[in-house]
Structure formats: structure tokens, C-alpha cells
Design a protein around this motif. Structure first.
Motif, PDB file in Angstrom:
ATOM      1  N   ILE A 106      29.266 -29.856  24.288  1.00 12.44           N
ATOM      2  CA  ILE A 106      29.528 -28.578  23.627  1.00 12.44           C
ATOM      3  C   ILE A 106      29.881 -28.801  22.160  1.00 12.44           C
ATOM      4  N   VAL A 107      30.754 -29.784  21.908  1.00 14.65           N
ATOM      5  CA  VAL A 107      31.199 -30.046  20.536  1.00 14.65           C
ATOM      6  C   VAL A 107      30.030 -30.489  19.666  1.00 14.65           C
ATOM      7  N   THR A 108      29.200 -31.426  20.173  1.00 15.79           N
ATOM      8  CA  THR A 108      28.084 -31.913  19.354  1.00 15.79           C
ATOM      9  C   THR A 108      27.048 -30.813  19.113  1.00 15.79           C
ATOM     10  N   SER A 109      26.895 -29.908  20.073  1.00 16.04           N
ATOM     11  CA  SER A 109      25.985 -28.780  19.856  1.00 16.04           C
ATOM     12  C   SER A 109      26.520 -27.861  18.764  1.00 16.04           C
ATOM     13  N   LYS A 110      27.842 -27.668  18.740  1.00 19.98           N
ATOM     14  CA  LYS A 110      28.457 -26.845  17.706  1.00 19.98           C
ATOM     15  C   LYS A 110      28.391 -27.519  16.333  1.00 19.98           C
ATOM     16  N   MET A 111      28.483 -28.856  16.325  1.00 17.71           N
ATOM     17  CA  MET A 111      28.438 -29.590  15.064  1.00 17.71           C
ATOM     18  C   MET A 111      27.034 -29.609  14.483  1.00 17.71           C
ATOM     19  N   GLY A 112      26.020 -29.476  15.363  1.00 15.79           N
ATOM     20  CA  GLY A 112      24.640 -29.411  14.903  1.00 15.79           C
ATOM     21  C   GLY A 112      24.044 -30.775  14.626  1.00 15.79           C
ATOM     22  N   GLY A 139      18.547 -36.211  25.934  1.00 21.49           N
ATOM     23  CA  GLY A 139      18.452 -35.383  27.139  1.00 21.49           C
ATOM     24  C   GLY A 139      19.001 -33.992  26.921  1.00 21.49           C
ATOM     25  N   PHE A 140      20.143 -33.886  26.202  1.00 20.00           N
ATOM     26  CA  PHE A 140      20.727 -32.580  25.913  1.00 20.00           C
ATOM     27  C   PHE A 140      19.777 -31.728  25.076  1.00 20.00           C
ATOM     28  N   LYS A 141      19.124 -32.364  24.095  1.00 20.31           N
ATOM     29  CA  LYS A 141      18.221 -31.623  23.218  1.00 20.31           C
ATOM     30  C   LYS A 141      17.000 -31.116  23.992  1.00 20.31           C
ATOM     31  N   LYS A 142      16.483 -31.926  24.927  1.00 23.09           N
ATOM     32  CA  LYS A 142      15.259 -31.583  25.636  1.00 23.09           C
ATOM     33  C   LYS A 142      15.504 -30.716  26.872  1.00 23.09           C
ATOM     34  N   LEU A 143      16.680 -30.844  27.479  1.00 20.17           N
ATOM     35  CA  LEU A 143      16.966 -30.125  28.723  1.00 20.17           C
ATOM     36  C   LEU A 143      17.962 -28.982  28.540  1.00 20.17           C
ATOM     37  N   GLY A 144      18.769 -29.048  27.483  1.00 15.92           N
ATOM     38  CA  GLY A 144      19.895 -28.130  27.346  1.00 15.92           C
ATOM     39  C   GLY A 144      21.130 -28.769  27.956  1.00 15.92           C
ATOM     40  N   VAL A 145      22.305 -28.422  27.437  1.00 16.08           N
ATOM     41  CA  VAL A 145      23.551 -29.025  27.917  1.00 16.08           C
ATOM     42  C   VAL A 145      23.830 -28.660  29.371  1.00 16.08           C
ATOM     43  N   SER A 146      23.549 -27.410  29.748  1.00 10.50           N
ATOM     44  CA  SER A 146      23.882 -26.959  31.104  1.00 10.50           C
ATOM     45  C   SER A 146      23.025 -27.633  32.171  1.00 10.50           C
ATOM     46  N   GLY A 176      28.211 -24.910  28.491  1.00  5.38           N
ATOM     47  CA  GLY A 176      26.874 -24.746  27.941  1.00  5.38           C
ATOM     48  C   GLY A 176      26.358 -23.332  28.128  1.00  5.38           C
ATOM     49  N   ILE A 177      26.724 -22.717  29.249  1.00  4.01           N
ATOM     50  CA  ILE A 177      26.253 -21.359  29.551  1.00  4.01           C
ATOM     51  C   ILE A 177      27.054 -20.307  28.790  1.00  4.01           C
ATOM     52  N   TYR A 178      28.378 -20.387  28.867  1.00  3.30           N
ATOM     53  CA  TYR A 178      29.213 -19.312  28.323  1.00  3.30           C
ATOM     54  C   TYR A 178      29.615 -19.515  26.861  1.00  3.30           C
ATOM     55  N   ILE A 179      29.675 -20.779  26.406  1.00  4.08           N
ATOM     56  CA  ILE A 179      30.051 -21.020  25.013  1.00  4.08           C
ATOM     57  C   ILE A 179      28.815 -21.170  24.124  1.00  4.08           C
ATOM     58  N   LEU A 180      27.821 -21.925  24.623  1.00  4.83           N
ATOM     59  CA  LEU A 180      26.615 -22.151  23.828  1.00  4.83           C
ATOM     60  C   LEU A 180      25.554 -21.078  24.064  1.00  4.83           C
ATOM     61  N   GLY A 181      25.755 -20.246  25.098  1.00  9.98           N
ATOM     62  CA  GLY A 181      24.835 -19.149  25.341  1.00  9.98           C
ATOM     63  C   GLY A 181      23.506 -19.543  25.954  1.00  9.98           C
ATOM     64  N   GLU A 182      23.474 -20.647  26.722  1.00  8.42           N
ATOM     65  CA  GLU A 182      22.242 -21.048  27.391  1.00  8.42           C
ATOM     66  C   GLU A 182      21.966 -20.090  28.544  1.00  8.42           C
ATOM     67  N   LYS A 183      20.813 -19.439  28.508  1.00 11.21           N
ATOM     68  CA  LYS A 183      20.516 -18.355  29.441  1.00 11.21           C
ATOM     69  C   LYS A 183      20.178 -18.871  30.847  1.00 11.21           C
ATOM     70  N   LYS A 184      20.739 -18.197  31.844  1.00 14.80           N
ATOM     71  CA  LYS A 184      20.447 -18.501  33.245  1.00 14.80           C
ATOM     72  C   LYS A 184      20.235 -17.189  33.994  1.00 14.80           C
ATOM     73  N   THR A 185      19.329 -17.225  34.984  1.00 13.03           N
ATOM     74  CA  THR A 185      19.123 -16.049  35.829  1.00 13.03           C
ATOM     75  C   THR A 185      20.188 -16.035  36.922  1.00 13.03           C
ATOM     76  N   SER A 186      20.295 -14.917  37.620  1.00 10.95           N
ATOM     77  CA  SER A 186      21.277 -14.813  38.692  1.00 10.95           C
ATOM     78  C   SER A 186      20.981 -15.836  39.785  1.00 10.95           C
TER      79      SER A 186
END
Length: 320
Positions: free
Chosen positions: A18-24, A85-92, A284-294
Motif C-alpha cells: 500500500i505504501v509503495t503504491s502511494k509513493m508511486g 508482481g504488484f504492478k502486473k497483478l494489483g496489490v489485492s 489494496g481494495i479499500y485504500i488503493l481503490g482496486e475494483k472487485k465484484t461482489s
């Protein structure tokens, strides 16, 4: 108290994605910046704790430096692979896959190589726990057939991300196991490993300084020769990711202290350290906003529960 200390890495390491995603920045900049933060923390640990407390026999022990330095090189491989892996798959998705791989491989190494699983009952329940962790990780990473991940993550590449996570897992496995493995084969004496009072505190904290130097060197080699990003490695995103390194380094110290504690051990320490899957996945879902279906959220919750149950089972094996 020992278990609470062993849970500190879970909070710290679960936050790094989460931190590294925020740091960019790119995966290379994240890797290098993180090692700079780890270096600051590692040298501070050596000069402000190890040297005044354990003395120069530990702070400047040649064999401890070799163990720490090589462990740091393995870590650099693990971290670079994880960030890719985080860049290609997403953190979540990348976080739970990476977590499950580390739990499974470290538990197996600790059990089979370090000899921490000593009874048939421990092997039975330990194997069930590893299966639960793997199944849980698969559940958390399940894609939704009705949506395109590329729509929200143009860099998405499941196959490439999975390969990166596998390489990362192998690097992290050796980084975790190497210090105890070298002690087991006699390269580090039993007296050195046990001090003080059979806690292993001096040995494991003495590793952190040289380990951070190995991390930086390993990161430079990977960024320049493998990621081919030598021209961009000193941009602003790299320096911002020093924060990521400081967060990670805090967890690192407590993980190795716990691994050396005979009341905890390698398998339990590394397993509990990976309970940060909760922080990483849902952050990753709630802070970074990675979208997930129900549908995905149902599987993610089930998967996270399975990973946690598997981790708890491994952590209590010594009581069986």
C-alpha cells in the motif's frame, strides 16, 4: 508477549504494498527506494543497538556479515519480483499470492530442513495448514469472468505477474531461512546464535546491518542489469519509497528476533509475519481503490479466512 512481537511484521509488511503504491514510481524505483530505507534502519540498528549492547564481537563478526550480506541479496530478488508482481497483478491479488507462497515454502523449509516439525501429528496438521493457505490464496486471486482487469489496470499481465511472484517467493524463502540454516550447519556457532540467554537476539539483530548493504547492492544489480532502469533510478519516486523501506525494516527486525526465539521458531515467526495478508488485500481494495465484484469479494473473504486459519494452525504446531 512473544506471539505479539511476532505479529508486528504482519502489520508492517502488510502495509508495504500500500505504501509503495502511494509513493508511486516503477517497480525498480520502489525496490531501490525501499533498500535505501532499509539501509538507514539497518545501520541505525547496528550502531545504536548492536554495538553498545552486544559489542564489536557481534557488530563486526565476519561470519555474521557474510550471512547477513547474502541474506540481503536474496531479499533483493524477492522484493524486485514482488513489486513487479504488484504492478502486473494489483496489490489485492499479488499480495495474497506472494503471502501464500512465502507461508508454504518457509513452513516446508523450516520443517524439512531445519527440523522444526518433529512428530507425525505436526506433519499431518502442518500439511493441512499449508493446503488451506494455498487454496485461500487461489480464492483471493480469482478473476471475474464478466469484467476485464485491463480496464482498471492497463499493466495487467497475469502470467508475467505470476512468474514474478514465484521468483519473489524463492528469493524471500532463502532470505528467511538462510540465517538459521547457516547456524544449523555449524557456520555460526551455537553460542553465537543463542546469545544472550538462549534468545538469539544478538545474532539476529547483528545480521540487519550487513543485510541492508546486501539489499542495496542486490537492488542496484537488478535495477541496472535486469530491469534496465539505470537512467531513472534516482528520480523522486525512488526517494519517496525510502518511507516504504523504513516501514518494512521495522517488521524485518522483529521477524528475525522472533525466528531466533526458541519459544517461537522459524516456521511460526515467518507464518505469523505473513498475516499481513489482511492488511495488504483489503488495503489494496479499500485504500488503493482496486475494483472487485461482489462475487470476487466473497471469494476474497473466504480465501483470507483460509490463509489466516492455516497460519494459526502452523503457529500452534509446537503445542501438538
Amino acid at each position: 508477549m512473544s506471539i505479539l512481537i511476532a505479529l508486528i511484521p504482519a502489520l508492517a509488511w502488510g502495509s508495504t504494498g500500500i505504501v509503495t503504491s502511494k509513493m508511486g514510481g516503477t517497480a525498480a524505483q520502489g525496490t531501490l527506494g525501499m533498500t535505501f530505507g532499509a539501509l538507514l534502519f539497518g545501520l541505525a540498528t547496528m550502531f545504536f543497538y548492536v554495538l553498545p549492547t552486544a559489542g564489536s564481537d557481534f557488530a563486526f563478526n565476519g561470519r555474521i556479515w557474510v550471512v547477513g550480506f547474502v541474506s540481503g541479496l536474496f531479499w533483493a530478488v524477492g522484493t524486485a519480483g514482488q513489486f513487479v508482481g504488484f504492478k502486473k497483478l494489483g496489490v489485492s491479488v499479488g499480495n495474497p499470492l506472494s503471502t501464500a507462497g512465502q507461508i508454504a515454502t518457509n513452513a516446508i523449509m523450516a520443517a524439512a530442513v531445519l527440523g522444526e516439525w518433529t512428530t507425525g501429528r505436526m506433519w499431518l496438521f502442518g500439511s493441512i495448514a499449508i493446503v488451506a493457505v494455498i487454496v485461500g490464496a487461489v480464492f483471493t486471486a480469482l478473476p471475474d469472468s464478466k469484467s476485464s482487469v485491463a480496464e482498471v489496470n492497463p499493466a495487467h499481465d497475469f502470467r508475467g505477474g505470476l512468474i514474478a511472484v514465484i521468483i519473489s517467493t524463492l528469493g524471500y524463502m532463502m532470505y528467511f531461512v538462510f540465517p538459521n540454516l547457516l547456524a544449523k550447519v555449524g557456520y555460526i556457532s551455537a553460542a553465537t546464535k543463542a546469545a544472550p540467554h538462549d534468545t538469539g537476539l544478538y545474532y539476529m539483530t547483528s545480521i540487519v546491518g550487513p543485510q541492508s548493504i546486501g539489499q542495496v547492492l542486490g537492488a542496484f544489480i537488478i535495477v541496472i542489469f535486469f530491469m534496465k532502469e539505470g537512467k531513472t533510478m534516482f528520480q523522486a519516486a525512488t526517494w519517496r519509497n525510502i518511507v516504504t523501506g523504513l516501514v518494512w525494516a521495522l517488521g524485518n527486525v522483529f521477524m528475525f528476533i522472533s525466528a531466533a526465539n526458541p519459544n517461537v521458531g522459524q516456521a511460526v515467526a515467518t507464518t505469523l509475519s505473513q498475516m499481513g495478508i489482511i492488511v495488504g488485500t483489503f488495503g489494496g481494495i479499500y485504500i488503493l481503490g482496486e475494483k472487485k465484484t461482489s462475487r470476487q469479494m466473497v471469494f476474497i473473504v473466504i480465501g483470507a479466512i483460509l490463509v489466516v486459519i492455516g497460519g494459526i494452525m502452523i503457529s500452534v504446531l509446537k503445542s501438538l
